[in-house]
Structure formats: C-alpha cells, structure tokens
Design a protein around this motif. Sequence first.
Motif, mmCIF file in Angstrom:
data_model
loop_
_atom_site.group_PDB
_atom_site.id
_atom_site.type_symbol
_atom_site.label_atom_id
_atom_site.label_comp_id
_atom_site.label_asym_id
_atom_site.label_seq_id
_atom_site.Cartn_x
_atom_site.Cartn_y
_atom_site.Cartn_z
ATOM 1 N N LEU A 1 35.676 38.749 -8.496
ATOM 2 C CA LEU A 1 35.920 38.097 -7.215
ATOM 3 C C LEU A 1 35.631 36.611 -7.366
ATOM 4 O O LEU A 1 34.563 36.221 -7.852
ATOM 5 N N THR A 2 36.574 35.768 -6.978
ATOM 6 C CA THR A 2 36.339 34.325 -6.916
ATOM 7 C C THR A 2 36.241 33.936 -5.452
ATOM 8 O O THR A 2 37.202 34.094 -4.695
ATOM 9 N N ALA A 3 35.059 33.489 -5.052
ATOM 10 C CA ALA A 3 34.833 33.072 -3.668
ATOM 11 C C ALA A 3 34.778 31.554 -3.598
ATOM 12 O O ALA A 3 34.231 30.902 -4.495
ATOM 13 N N ARG A 4 35.341 31.005 -2.557
ATOM 14 C CA ARG A 4 35.255 29.554 -2.332
ATOM 15 C C ARG A 4 34.259 29.314 -1.214
ATOM 16 O O ARG A 4 34.444 29.784 -0.089
ATOM 17 N N ILE A 5 33.190 28.613 -1.533
ATOM 18 C CA ILE A 5 32.089 28.414 -0.595
ATOM 19 C C ILE A 5 32.047 26.961 -0.147
ATOM 20 O O ILE A 5 31.967 26.051 -0.979
ATOM 21 N N ALA A 6 32.096 26.743 1.157
ATOM 22 C CA ALA A 6 31.840 25.421 1.723
ATOM 23 C C ALA A 6 30.356 25.359 2.056
ATOM 24 O O ALA A 6 29.784 26.311 2.597
ATOM 25 N N PHE A 7 29.705 24.248 1.714
ATOM 26 C CA PHE A 7 28.256 24.183 1.865
ATOM 27 C C PHE A 7 27.819 22.799 2.317
ATOM 28 O O PHE A 7 28.600 21.833 2.292
ATOM 29 N N THR A 8 26.573 22.710 2.741
ATOM 30 C CA THR A 8 25.982 21.424 3.102
ATOM 31 C C THR A 8 24.944 21.058 2.049
ATOM 32 O O THR A 8 24.468 21.904 1.290
ATOM 33 N N GLY A 9 24.558 19.789 2.040
ATOM 34 C CA GLY A 9 23.556 19.351 1.070
ATOM 35 C C GLY A 9 24.137 19.206 -0.318
ATOM 36 O O GLY A 9 25.325 18.938 -0.488
ATOM 37 N N GLU A 10 23.290 19.389 -1.328
ATOM 38 C CA GLU A 10 23.692 19.249 -2.718
ATOM 39 C C GLU A 10 23.943 20.615 -3.351
ATOM 40 O O GLU A 10 23.419 21.639 -2.907
ATOM 41 N N LEU A 11 24.740 20.619 -4.414
ATOM 42 C CA LEU A 11 25.091 21.863 -5.097
ATOM 43 C C LEU A 11 23.853 22.561 -5.657
ATOM 44 O O LEU A 11 23.767 23.796 -5.646
ATOM 45 N N GLU A 12 22.877 21.794 -6.148
ATOM 46 C CA GLU A 12 21.661 22.406 -6.694
ATOM 47 C C GLU A 12 20.921 23.211 -5.633
ATOM 48 O O GLU A 12 20.316 24.241 -5.924
ATOM 49 N N GLN A 13 20.961 22.744 -4.378
ATOM 50 C CA GLN A 13 20.336 23.499 -3.294
ATOM 51 C C GLN A 13 21.008 24.853 -3.124
ATOM 52 O O GLN A 13 20.342 25.886 -2.975
ATOM 53 N N LEU A 14 22.332 24.863 -3.135
ATOM 54 C CA LEU A 14 23.064 26.118 -2.998
ATOM 55 C C LEU A 14 22.697 27.067 -4.125
ATOM 56 O O LEU A 14 22.454 28.268 -3.894
ATOM 57 N N LYS A 15 22.632 26.569 -5.355
ATOM 58 C CA LYS A 15 22.292 27.411 -6.498
ATOM 59 C C LYS A 15 20.884 27.990 -6.354
ATOM 60 O O LYS A 15 20.632 29.142 -6.716
ATOM 61 N N GLU A 16 19.973 27.190 -5.813
ATOM 62 C CA GLU A 16 18.609 27.683 -5.622
ATOM 63 C C GLU A 16 18.569 28.825 -4.612
ATOM 64 O O GLU A 16 17.840 29.807 -4.791
ATOM 65 N N TYR A 17 19.352 28.720 -3.557
ATOM 66 C CA TYR A 17 19.388 29.788 -2.558
ATOM 67 C C TYR A 17 20.028 31.052 -3.138
ATOM 68 O O TYR A 17 19.537 32.165 -2.898
ATOM 69 N N ILE A 18 21.108 30.910 -3.888
ATOM 70 C CA ILE A 18 21.744 32.089 -4.493
ATOM 71 C C ILE A 18 20.766 32.776 -5.439
ATOM 72 O O ILE A 18 20.708 34.007 -5.510
ATOM 73 N N ALA A 19 19.971 31.980 -6.160
ATOM 74 C CA ALA A 19 19.037 32.542 -7.141
ATOM 75 C C ALA A 19 17.944 33.380 -6.497
ATOM 76 O O ALA A 19 17.283 34.175 -7.177
ATOM 77 N N LEU A 20 17.741 33.245 -5.197
ATOM 78 C CA LEU A 20 16.716 34.023 -4.523
ATOM 79 C C LEU A 20 17.073 35.501 -4.428
ATOM 80 O O LEU A 20 16.191 36.332 -4.229
ATOM 81 N N ASP A 21 18.352 35.838 -4.541
ATOM 82 C CA ASP A 21 18.780 37.235 -4.457
ATOM 83 C C ASP A 21 18.952 37.787 -5.865
ATOM 84 O O ASP A 21 19.824 37.327 -6.611
ATOM 85 N N PRO A 22 18.140 38.774 -6.280
ATOM 86 C CA PRO A 22 18.195 39.269 -7.665
ATOM 87 C C PRO A 22 19.490 39.981 -8.015
ATOM 88 O O PRO A 22 19.744 40.238 -9.197
#
Length: 381
Positions: free
Chosen positions: A313-334
């Motif tokens: 699955l390729t998802a296109r995500i619109a986000f706020t802030g910086e990309l590193e912030q988004l990656k940190e949030y995704i990393a919270l889910d194992p």
Amino acid sequence: MTESRRKNSRPWLLWPVLSALLALATPAAAVSVSGLYNADVPVQGGSSAALQQGYADGLRQVMVRVSGSRDVLQREGIDQVLSEAESLLQAYQVGSEAGQSRLRMSFGAVGVNRALASIGAPVWGANRPLTLAWVAVEDRGSRSLLTRSGAGAEWRDAFRQAAGVRGLPIEFPSENQGSDRALLSDLWGQFIGRIQKASEDVSYDVLALVRVSRSGGQWRAGWVVDGMGMDAAERSVSAGNPDDLAQAVVDYWAEQYASRYAVSAGEIGDSPKVDVVFDGVSTLADYGRINKVLEGLTPVVSVSAARIRGERLTARIAFTGELEQLKEYIALDPRFVPVEGEFEQTQPADEQDAEQAFESLYQVLNYRWQPSPVVSSGEDG
C-alpha cells in the motif's frame, strides 16, 4: 572538543552529508537521496558571529542542492532568507577536522522548501535520476576508464564529491570493464551502441559518455548523454584541476535534471505531502487499521491511498510541521516496522509509478506492516 545543539528535540542525523539509497530499476527508477538538507562548512571558531555566518553558508549549500540551480543565490529576497538561517535549523554540531573548526547542520526540509517558495525558486525533490557515468581520462598519452574502484581514484573521488555537493546520484561501470580497450575506444569516440550494451546489467536512468583530456594548462571534459529524453548534443567545460572540472560537469547535469523535475513555487502547498509505502498489507482490515492509526497521529492532516498493488500500500500523507516529527509519531506504533539501512532495490510497477517518484518532494518512507498477534481470551474452547 565538540559542541552539539538540538532544536525541537530532533535526533541528530548521521553523517556523511549524502547517502543515496539506491532504489534502482529500469527504465526509470528515481534514487531516493538522503542528506539533501544537511550542510558542512568551515567556521572561524564557535562565537555567535561565526555560527551565524556558518548557518548562512550552510543554508546556501542546501538551497542550491534542493533548488537544483546556483541561480537561486541571485534571486530577490535571498539575503533575507539567509539572515534567518538559524530559524530553519533542526540540529547543529561544532567540531574540528585537521585543525579547522567545522559546523555540521541539519535544516528542516519543510522549512527550506517554503523558504525557496517564498522567493519564487523551484524545489527539486529527494528522488533523483541515477547517472551511469562512463568517464575516460587521457593524461600524458595514456587513456583509462574510471570504474567503481581501482585506478583513477583522484578523478573518481572528484566526481563523487561533486555529485554529493549537488545531491546527484552517480555510478561508474564495474571493474571488469576497465580492461576492455574496444569499449574505451568507443567511449572516446562517443559511440553509444556498445556502451549501451555493456550497461545492460546495470540499472540507471541516464547514460553519460565523458572524455577528459588536457588542453593547454586546462583540463577539458566533453560529453553526451542518453536517456529520459535529455538533450543528446555534445557539451563541454574546462577547468584548472580535476575537482573543479568534475564540479562543472556535475553542475551542468544537475541543472538539466532540475529544469525538468523541480516543482514550481506555486505548487508548494500549506500542508506538505509525503508518500509512505507499507508492505505486508494483505487484507482490507489491515488497510482499515493502517488508515485509522495514521489519521489519529497529531501531525497528520489527511491520508489517501495513492496506490495498492498486491500486499503493498502506498499512502499519501499530508502533514503539519517537519517530516522528522511525522516519522517520530509513526515510530510510536510498533506495528510500523521501518525498512531502511541497506541499499534496497525496488522496481516501479510502470512509468506512472516512476514519474510519481520523480515528482515527490520528500524521500519515500518505507515500513512493513506487522499486526499485533491475536491474544486468545481462553473462552473459545
């Protein structure tokens, strides 16, 4: 002694400045280049004035690399952007190398892209064409072919360094081609037929045939390129030493690629978007869970399925802030296991996939979906 500073609790990015994750395919692959927003510059100590100058120098490097053109430094408004370089920093580190103080920086991708848009400059994304460079060097009557290792280290290093400065992935032929005098002769004559055939086992986007020779007190490089509809006319540049010559050649290539693939300022929206690939999505329920988790993340504005093929699955995500912030949030889910590290080779399903990759401003993020194991309640007996 080394001084480090982190802004907004961002993790420091590993050095060197550029590492290309070679996601190679034929005919068009788009190599995802990391480190585009990193810079490394000399500074005169660690005083506030020296650091402010270093921030501006580093941002100059990044803006040229990300816009794809040195002309960005001549645009109206650039001085104001450079004066506010510190506000775009995510992290920096002051160290010493060979007795020279150096400042290593990581700038925020979203912030830099918006700064470029503010002065009407284009933005060239992280997914860039791979150039397979066949380079023949003639020196004192002897000709040699640059290969991935072996002889010609000075020239090979010069081209690799130049490519790193501009964020351009390049590759050289394998070592077993170095002794083929017929290929070397064709390369010098810039006859592309046998060079193409000799390159069939290598993935690339553009084939470049380059011949380097002395001309008076100067070095001269002449080349032709093949692939991606690029202009096939012969071009040439001259310079006083290998480093400057290689930089001039790579600068020309980067400007040509960026003129085709850089996004205009008007297309930089308020909410940046990134493509995120999830492998192991085998059921409709998996898709629903992924979508629900992503939509619940604080930085996420919206999620849409850009492409579904098999268990990918390729998802296109619109986000706020910086990309590193988004990656940190995704990393919270194992259940989201990052796929990174080795040079992963993937193949776009078709030309549309390839074109979408080139048009993406940010690195494609790759994860494997690993659902939590079902825990039995002991009641189903």
